[in-house]
Scaffold this motif. Structure first.
Motif, PDB file in Angstrom:
ATOM      1  N   LYS A 298     -28.950 -36.934 111.224  1.00 15.17           N
ATOM      2  CA  LYS A 298     -28.069 -37.849 112.181  1.00 15.17           C
ATOM      3  C   LYS A 298     -27.232 -36.973 113.071  1.00 15.17           C
ATOM      4  CE  LYS A 298     -27.858 -41.659 108.980  1.00 15.17           C
ATOM      5  NZ  LYS A 298     -27.060 -42.805 108.311  1.00 15.17           N
ATOM      6  N   LYS A 299     -27.131 -35.812 112.565  1.00 13.00           N
ATOM      7  CA  LYS A 299     -26.214 -34.957 113.394  1.00 13.00           C
ATOM      8  C   LYS A 299     -26.979 -34.048 114.090  1.00 13.00           C
ATOM      9  CE  LYS A 299     -22.428 -35.492 110.023  1.00 13.00           C
ATOM     10  NZ  LYS A 299     -21.490 -34.931 109.191  1.00 13.00           N
ATOM     11  N   VAL A 300     -28.106 -33.851 114.107  1.00 12.89           N
ATOM     12  CA  VAL A 300     -29.230 -33.008 114.715  1.00 12.89           C
ATOM     13  C   VAL A 300     -29.102 -33.409 116.122  1.00 12.89           C
ATOM     14  CG1 VAL A 300     -31.483 -32.168 115.159  1.00 12.89           C
ATOM     15  CG2 VAL A 300     -30.423 -32.329 112.791  1.00 12.89           C
ATOM     16  N   PRO A 301     -28.912 -32.610 117.142  1.00 15.65           N
ATOM     17  CA  PRO A 301     -28.658 -33.022 118.463  1.00 15.65           C
ATOM     18  C   PRO A 301     -30.101 -33.536 119.198  1.00 15.65           C
ATOM     19  CG  PRO A 301     -28.602 -30.599 118.344  1.00 15.65           C
ATOM     20  CD  PRO A 301     -28.447 -31.056 117.129  1.00 15.65           C
ATOM     21  N   LEU A 302     -29.846 -34.305 120.095  1.00 18.23           N
ATOM     22  CA  LEU A 302     -31.235 -34.767 121.002  1.00 18.23           C
ATOM     23  C   LEU A 302     -31.580 -33.781 122.367  1.00 18.23           C
ATOM     24  CD1 LEU A 302     -30.271 -38.389 121.273  1.00 18.23           C
ATOM     25  CD2 LEU A 302     -31.942 -37.455 119.701  1.00 18.23           C
ATOM     26  N   GLN A 303     -31.744 -32.237 121.788  1.00 17.79           N
ATOM     27  CA  GLN A 303     -32.060 -31.412 122.761  1.00 17.79           C
ATOM     28  C   GLN A 303     -33.197 -30.699 122.215  1.00 17.79           C
ATOM     29  OE1 GLN A 303     -27.459 -30.147 122.739  1.00 17.79           O
ATOM     30  NE2 GLN A 303     -28.656 -28.804 123.931  1.00 17.79           N
ATOM     31  N   SER A 304     -33.840 -29.843 122.965  1.00 23.26           N
ATOM     32  CA  SER A 304     -35.049 -29.026 122.883  1.00 23.26           C
ATOM     33  C   SER A 304     -34.470 -27.913 121.820  1.00 23.26           C
ATOM     34  CB  SER A 304     -35.694 -28.502 124.070  1.00 23.26           C
ATOM     35  OG  SER A 304     -34.875 -27.585 124.581  1.00 23.26           O
ATOM     36  N   GLY A 305     -35.420 -27.471 120.978  1.00 21.77           N
ATOM     37  CA  GLY A 305     -35.116 -26.447 119.883  1.00 21.77           C
ATOM     38  C   GLY A 305     -36.164 -26.045 119.029  1.00 21.77           C
ATOM     39  N   VAL A 306     -35.744 -25.231 118.273  1.00 22.04           N
ATOM     40  CA  VAL A 306     -36.460 -24.888 117.131  1.00 22.04           C
ATOM     41  C   VAL A 306     -35.887 -25.469 115.579  1.00 22.04           C
ATOM     42  CG1 VAL A 306     -37.464 -22.948 115.861  1.00 22.04           C
ATOM     43  CG2 VAL A 306     -37.589 -23.146 118.440  1.00 22.04           C
ATOM     44  N   TYR A 307     -36.665 -25.911 114.838  1.00 22.64           N
ATOM     45  CA  TYR A 307     -36.239 -26.233 113.364  1.00 22.64           C
ATOM     46  C   TYR A 307     -36.760 -25.287 112.175  1.00 22.64           C
ATOM     47  CZ  TYR A 307     -40.285 -29.107 113.465  1.00 22.64           C
ATOM     48  OH  TYR A 307     -41.778 -29.571 113.546  1.00 22.64           O
ATOM     49  N   LEU A 308     -36.266 -25.174 111.362  1.00 23.24           N
ATOM     50  CA  LEU A 308     -36.629 -24.244 110.214  1.00 23.24           C
ATOM     51  C   LEU A 308     -36.652 -25.065 108.788  1.00 23.24           C
ATOM     52  CD1 LEU A 308     -35.028 -22.168 112.094  1.00 23.24           C
ATOM     53  CD2 LEU A 308     -35.873 -20.535 110.776  1.00 23.24           C
ATOM     54  N   PHE A 309     -37.371 -25.379 108.126  1.00 25.54           N
ATOM     55  CA  PHE A 309     -37.576 -25.962 106.561  1.00 25.54           C
ATOM     56  C   PHE A 309     -37.309 -24.965 105.579  1.00 25.54           C
ATOM     57  CE2 PHE A 309     -39.625 -29.998 108.686  1.00 25.54           C
ATOM     58  CZ  PHE A 309     -38.407 -30.516 108.691  1.00 25.54           C
ATOM     59  N   LYS A 310     -36.395 -25.118 104.509  1.00 24.94           N
ATOM     60  CA  LYS A 310     -36.245 -24.007 103.548  1.00 24.94           C
ATOM     61  C   LYS A 310     -36.188 -24.638 102.468  1.00 24.94           C
ATOM     62  CE  LYS A 310     -33.092 -21.442 106.650  1.00 24.94           C
ATOM     63  NZ  LYS A 310     -31.898 -20.940 106.574  1.00 24.94           N
ATOM     64  N   ASN A 311     -36.754 -23.729 101.147  1.00 28.50           N
ATOM     65  CA  ASN A 311     -36.639 -24.107  99.924  1.00 28.50           C
ATOM     66  C   ASN A 311     -35.406 -23.985  99.183  1.00 28.50           C
ATOM     67  OD1 ASN A 311     -36.715 -21.334  99.175  1.00 28.50           O
ATOM     68  ND2 ASN A 311     -38.914 -21.444  98.752  1.00 28.50           N
ATOM     69  N   ARG A 312     -35.344 -24.274  97.986  1.00 29.15           N
ATOM     70  CA  ARG A 312     -34.157 -24.009  96.998  1.00 29.15           C
ATOM     71  C   ARG A 312     -33.636 -22.407  97.285  1.00 29.15           C
ATOM     72  NH1 ARG A 312     -35.341 -26.182  91.645  1.00 29.15           N
ATOM     73  NH2 ARG A 312     -35.651 -28.119  92.949  1.00 29.15           N
ATOM     74  N   GLU A 313     -34.305 -21.649  97.245  1.00 32.98           N
ATOM     75  CA  GLU A 313     -33.932 -20.154  97.462  1.00 32.98           C
ATOM     76  C   GLU A 313     -33.536 -19.842  98.649  1.00 32.98           C
ATOM     77  OE1 GLU A 313     -36.705 -21.279  95.690  1.00 32.98           O
ATOM     78  OE2 GLU A 313     -35.811 -21.072  93.787  1.00 32.98           O
ATOM     79  N   GLY A 314     -33.730 -20.461  99.699  1.00 38.65           N
ATOM     80  CA  GLY A 314     -33.310 -20.235 100.948  1.00 38.65           C
ATOM     81  C   GLY A 314     -34.573 -19.673 101.873  1.00 38.65           C
ATOM     82  N   GLN A 315     -35.888 -19.514 101.296  1.00 38.95           N
ATOM     83  CA  GLN A 315     -37.045 -18.847 102.170  1.00 38.95           C
ATOM     84  C   GLN A 315     -37.471 -19.995 102.954  1.00 38.95           C
ATOM     85  OE1 GLN A 315     -39.463 -18.317  98.639  1.00 38.95           O
ATOM     86  NE2 GLN A 315     -39.156 -16.020  98.656  1.00 38.95           N
ATOM     87  N   VAL A 316     -37.996 -19.663 104.167  1.00 41.63           N
ATOM     88  CA  VAL A 316     -38.274 -20.475 105.260  1.00 41.63           C
ATOM     89  C   VAL A 316     -39.749 -20.904 104.900  1.00 41.63           C
ATOM     90  CG1 VAL A 316     -39.023 -20.495 107.516  1.00 41.63           C
ATOM     91  CG2 VAL A 316     -36.809 -19.362 106.866  1.00 41.63           C
ATOM     92  N   LEU A 317     -39.792 -22.321 104.742  1.00 45.29           N
ATOM     93  CA  LEU A 317     -41.431 -22.781 104.584  1.00 45.29           C
ATOM     94  C   LEU A 317     -42.110 -22.895 105.673  1.00 45.29           C
ATOM     95  CD1 LEU A 317     -40.297 -25.345 101.691  1.00 45.29           C
ATOM     96  CD2 LEU A 317     -41.358 -22.908 101.445  1.00 45.29           C
ATOM     97  N   TYR A 318     -41.212 -23.582 106.921  1.00 48.96           N
ATOM     98  CA  TYR A 318     -41.998 -23.971 108.043  1.00 48.96           C
ATOM     99  C   TYR A 318     -41.043 -23.814 109.133  1.00 48.96           C
ATOM    100  CZ  TYR A 318     -44.778 -26.968 111.224  1.00 48.96           C
ATOM    101  OH  TYR A 318     -45.578 -27.606 112.102  1.00 48.96           O
ATOM    102  N   VAL A 319     -41.681 -23.315 110.574  1.00 46.86           N
ATOM    103  CA  VAL A 319     -40.761 -23.314 111.581  1.00 46.86           C
ATOM    104  C   VAL A 319     -41.633 -24.168 112.650  1.00 46.86           C
ATOM    105  CG1 VAL A 319     -40.391 -21.810 113.545  1.00 46.86           C
ATOM    106  CG2 VAL A 319     -40.039 -20.923 111.345  1.00 46.86           C
ATOM    107  N   GLY A 320     -40.894 -25.100 113.464  1.00 43.49           N
ATOM    108  CA  GLY A 320     -41.620 -25.762 114.329  1.00 43.49           C
ATOM    109  C   GLY A 320     -40.739 -25.879 115.686  1.00 43.49           C
ATOM    110  N   LYS A 321     -41.228 -26.409 116.743  1.00 44.29           N
ATOM    111  CA  LYS A 321     -40.415 -26.442 117.973  1.00 44.29           C
ATOM    112  C   LYS A 321     -40.463 -27.933 118.491  1.00 44.29           C
ATOM    113  CE  LYS A 321     -44.258 -25.551 121.398  1.00 44.29           C
ATOM    114  NZ  LYS A 321     -44.458 -26.994 121.415  1.00 44.29           N
ATOM    115  N   ALA A 322     -39.633 -28.441 119.197  1.00 41.54           N
ATOM    116  CA  ALA A 322     -39.501 -29.874 119.568  1.00 41.54           C
ATOM    117  C   ALA A 322     -38.958 -29.884 120.893  1.00 41.54           C
ATOM    118  CB  ALA A 322     -38.545 -30.439 118.443  1.00 41.54           C
ATOM    119  N   ARG A 323     -39.475 -31.032 121.498  1.00 41.91           N
ATOM    120  CA  ARG A 323     -38.803 -31.203 122.862  1.00 41.91           C
ATOM    121  C   ARG A 323     -37.399 -31.928 122.803  1.00 41.91           C
ATOM    122  NH1 ARG A 323     -42.587 -33.896 124.761  1.00 41.91           N
ATOM    123  NH2 ARG A 323     -43.692 -32.197 126.034  1.00 41.91           N
ATOM    124  N   VAL A 324     -37.305 -32.830 121.537  1.00 42.19           N
ATOM    125  CA  VAL A 324     -36.116 -33.352 121.050  1.00 42.19           C
ATOM    126  C   VAL A 324     -36.146 -33.199 119.620  1.00 42.19           C
ATOM    127  CG1 VAL A 324     -34.721 -35.706 121.095  1.00 42.19           C
ATOM    128  CG2 VAL A 324     -36.312 -35.245 122.896  1.00 42.19           C
TER     129      VAL A 324
END
Length: 605
Positions: free
Chosen positions: A11-37
C-alpha cells in the motif's frame, strides 16, 4: 515476512515508474521487473492463488520480501531492469542462452591491428562477429580466402620485428609487425573486410579490378593474375547467399516460437539485401511469459550487447512497449530505429522462411529431449526411484601417486551436460585414497548448499560416484550424518556394475540399455573433468617451482620471463644477453637466473 505484511507494505509503494525486486528468505533476488506504475504492477502478484499461473504461484510461494527503485522515466526503468537482471541473474527471469553449436568469424576490433579468425567464444561486446556457420570446413576455406585477399595478420600475439614472417613473403599478410603498413591504411583494409562480410562484395570487386588493371599496365603480370584469382573467389563466395532481396535493404529479422519449456529465437541479419548472419537463442521461461514479453526481453538483452543495430528490426511478435524500446534503441545509436511486424511482400516471405527454419530447429530439439526424457524415465524404473530425476550429479577423483588430489562434480539436466554448473575441489589432504577424497568432495558440496551458496544450488535429484561398493558406502555415511535423503549410486568401470548403499549385489544392465548409457556419459564426463583439473594443477606447480628461490626474481619477473620465453626449458637455454633483454630484467638479475640453473646442475647455454 508474511503475506499480510507484504500486502500492507504494498500500500505504501509509490504510483511511479520504476523497478521492483522480489526476494526469498535468504535475501536472494528471485525476480526483477519494471513497471510504468509500480504499485499497480506489483499488486497483480498478490491476488488470489487460484487466479495466478502455476509458475507465478510457485515463485510467490518463495517470496518473503520485496524492494523497489523509483525512476524519473520509463526509459530509466527499462535500462535499470536490464542492468539488474544481468547483475543478479534471478531464477525466475527469462534466461537467454546463445546457441554455441556453430562457430563465428570474429574481427578483433579491440586490437590496434585487428585480425580475423574462427571463434566459438562468448561475444565480448567490442569485436565484430559474423555467422554462425554450420559448415566448419567451408568456414576455414573462407578464412583462408579472406586472409589472402585482405592481408590481415593471423598471428595471435603481434610483436614488433625487423624481419617479417613467411606469411608476408607469400603475400598473405600486410606485415604491420615490421611497420610496412600504417595503422590508418590497415584500418581501411579492416573496413573493407567488414563491408564484404556484411554482404556488399561489389565494392571490393571494383577496387580489385582497378588494382588488376593498374598491375597489368605496369607489366606486373604475376600480381595481376593473383588479383584476378582473388576477384573470382570473392564473386564465388558472394554468390553463396541463399537469398537476395530485390532492394538493397538493411534490417534484422527476429522470430520467436514457443516450445514446452523454452522459447526459440531465430535472428537473420539482412545487409545489402542479403542474409549475412544468423543467430539462434533459447529463452527459458520460468513464469510462462507470452511471446510478446519474451520478445521485449530478447531485444533489450541482445541489442544491449550488440551495437550493429540497423534502421529497421522486423519481428514476429510486437512487444506492448515497442515505442519505449524504439526510444531506447535510438539512444544507443543516435538515430531512429523502427520495430514492426511485416504483413505482406518479400519481407513477410523472409519472415515466413525464418519461422519455418525455427520450427524445424524446435522439432529437432524436441526429438532430442524426448529421447533423453525416455532414458531418464527408464532409469527411474530400473533404479526403483520415486520420481524421474532431472538434475544428476557425478563425482570423481584424480591424482598422481597421491599428489595434487582433486575431485570433480559434473551436472546433467534433462540428460544434457550443464557445464556452467560444473565444480571442482582441491582435496585438503594429499592422499592416495579415492574413497576418502570422494566423501570429502560430497560433504563440501552439501555444506556449500546449506550455506545458500548459489554455485551449489539447487541440490541434485540423483548422485552418482565413480566407483563400487566401498566408494558408495563411504559417501552414503556422509549423507546420513548430514541428514540428506537423495538417491545415491556408484558405477564401477569393471562390468559397468551399478552399486547402491548397503546392497551386496550390483545391478547389471545390458550394454545397449539407454539408462546405463546415460550414466556412463555422466561418469565419463566427471572422469574427464577431474583429470583436466589435476593436470592443470600439476603443470602450474611445475612451472612455478622451477623459478622459485632465485634471488632477485619475484612474481613479476617470473611472469615476464615465462611470457617472453614461453617455458622454463627455453629460459635454461637462453644467454645472459637474451635474459637481460626481457622487460623488467637487468644483467644482475639475468646472472642470478643463470647461476641458479648452473648450481642446480641443469646446465646453461
Amino acid at each position: 515476512m508474511g503475506d499480510e505484511m507484504l500486502k500492507e507494505r504494498l500500500k505504501k509503494v509509490p504510483l511511479q515508474s520504476g523497478v521492483y525486486l522480489f526476494k526469498n528468505r535468504e535475501g536472494q533476488v528471485l525476480y526483477v521487473g519494471k513497471a510504468r506504475v509500480l504499485r499497480q504492477r506489483m499488486r497483480s502478484y498478490f491476488q488470489a492463488p487460484e487466479k495466478m499461473h502455476p509458475k507465478v504461484k510457485a515463485m510467490m510461494a518463495r517470496v518473503s520480501d520485496f524492494d523497489f527503485i523509483v525512476t524519473h522515466t520509463e526509459m530509466e526503468a527499462l535500462i535499470l531492469e536490464n542492468n539488474l537482471i544481468k547483475a543478479y541473474k534471478p531464477r525466475y527471469n527469462i534466461d537467454l542462452r546463445d546457441d554455441k553449436s556453430y562457430p563465428y568469424i570474429k574481427v578483433s576490433m579491440a586490437d590496434r591491428f585487428p585480425r580475423v579468425y574462427l571463434a566459438r567464444e562468448k561475444k565480448d561486446g567490442m569485436s565484430r562477429y559474423f555467422g554462425p556457420y554450420t559448415n566448419v570446413t567451408s568456414l576455414r576455406d573462407t578464412l583462408k580466402l579472406l586472409n589472402a585477399v585482405f592481408g590481415l595478420r593471423s598471428c595471435r600475439t603481434m610483436k614488433s620485428r625487423r624481419r617479417p614472417c613467411l606469411n608476408r613473403d607469400m603475400g598473405k599478410c600486410l606485415s604491420p609487425c615490421s611497420g610496412e603498413i600504417s595503422e590508418e591504411e590497415y584500418g581501411r583494409r579492416v573496413e573493407a573486410l567488414i563491408t564484404f562480410l556484411e554482404g556488399n562484395f561489389q565494392e571490393i570487386v571494383q577496387e580489385k579490378e582497378k588494382e588488376m588493371t593498374m598491375a597489368a599496365r605496369n607489366l606486373e603480370f604475376e600480381k595481376a593474375a593473383r588479383l584476378r584469382d582473388q576477384i573470382q573467389s570473392i564473386r564465388q563466395l558472394g554468390e553463396k547467399q541463399k537469398i537476395e532481396l530485390a532492394s538493397p535493404c538493411e534490417f534484422d529479422l527476429v522470430g520467436i516460437l514457443s516450445g514446452e519449456r523454452e522459447n526459440l529465437v531465430l535472428l537473420f541479419k539482412i545487409r545489402s539485401g542479403k542474409i549475412v548472419g544468423k543467430d539462434t537463442f533459447w529463452l527459458n521461461r520460468p513464469i510462462q511469459e507470452d511471446e510478446n514479453e519474451a520478445m521485449e526481453f530478447f531485444i533489450k538483452q541482445y541489442y544491449d550487447e550488440n551495437l550493429d543495430i540497423p534502421p529497421q528490426i522486423l519481428l514476429s511478435h510486437l512487444p506492448s512497449d515497442f515505442k519505449l524500446l524504439e526510444a531506447w534503441l535510438k539512444s544507443r545509436i543516435a538515430r531512429r530505429v523502427e520495430l514492426r511486424v511485416p504483413q505482406r511482400g518479400e519481407k513477410k516471405q523472409v519472415l515466413d522462411m525464418l519461422l519455418e527454419n525455427a520450427r524445424l530447429l524446435l522439432e529437432e530439439k524436441q526429438r532430442e529431449e524426448n529421447t533423453q526424457n525416455a532414458a531418464l524415465l527408464h532409469l527411474s524404473q530400473v533404479l526403483d526411484l520415486e520420481a524421474v530425476p532431472d538434475r544428476l550429479e557425478c563425482f570423481d577423483v584424480s591424482h598422481l601417486g597421491g599428489e595434487e588430489t582433486v575431485a570433480s562434480m559434473v551436472v546433467f539436466r534433462g540428460g544434457q551436460p550443464q557445464k556452467k554448473a560444473y565444480r571442482h575441489f582441491k582435496i585438503k589432504t594429499e592422499q592416495n585414497n579415492d574413497t576418502a577424497s570422494l566423501a570429502e568432495a560430497v560433504e563440501r558440496r552439501f555444506q556449500n548448499a546449506r550455506q545458500a551458496n548459489p554455485a551449489f544450488l539447487p541440490e541434485p535429484d540423483l548422485i552418482l560416484v565413480d566407483g563400487g561398493r566401498g566408494q558408495v558406502n563411504a559417501v552414503a555415511a556422509v549423507l546420513k550424518v548430514m541428514d540428506i535423503d537423495i538417491p545415491l549410486f556408484g558405477l564401477a568401470e569393471k562390468n559397468e556394475a551399478i552399486y547402491r548403499p548397503g546392497s551386496a549385489e550390483p545391478l547389471l544392465l545390458a550394454a545397449r540399455d539407454n539408462g546405463l548409457q546415460l550414466l556412463q556419459r555422466l561418469r565419463d564426463e566427471a572422469h574427464r573433468f577431474a583429470i583436466e583439473y589435476n593436470r592443470k594443477r600439476r603443470s602450474r606447480k611445475v612451472r612455478a617451482s622451477a623459478l622459485d628461490g632465485i634471488p632477485g626474481i619475484g612474481e613479476q619477473r617470473k611472469k615476464s620471463l615465462l611470457a617472453h620465453f614461453g617455458s622454463v626449458a627455453r629460459i635454461k637455454e637462453a644467454s645472459l644477453d637474451e635474459i637481460a633483454a626481457v622487460p623488467g630484467m637487468n644483467r644482475k638479475a639475468a646472472g642470478a637466473v643463470l647461476d641458479f640453473f648452473k648450481e642446480s646442475g641443469l646446465g646453461v647455454k
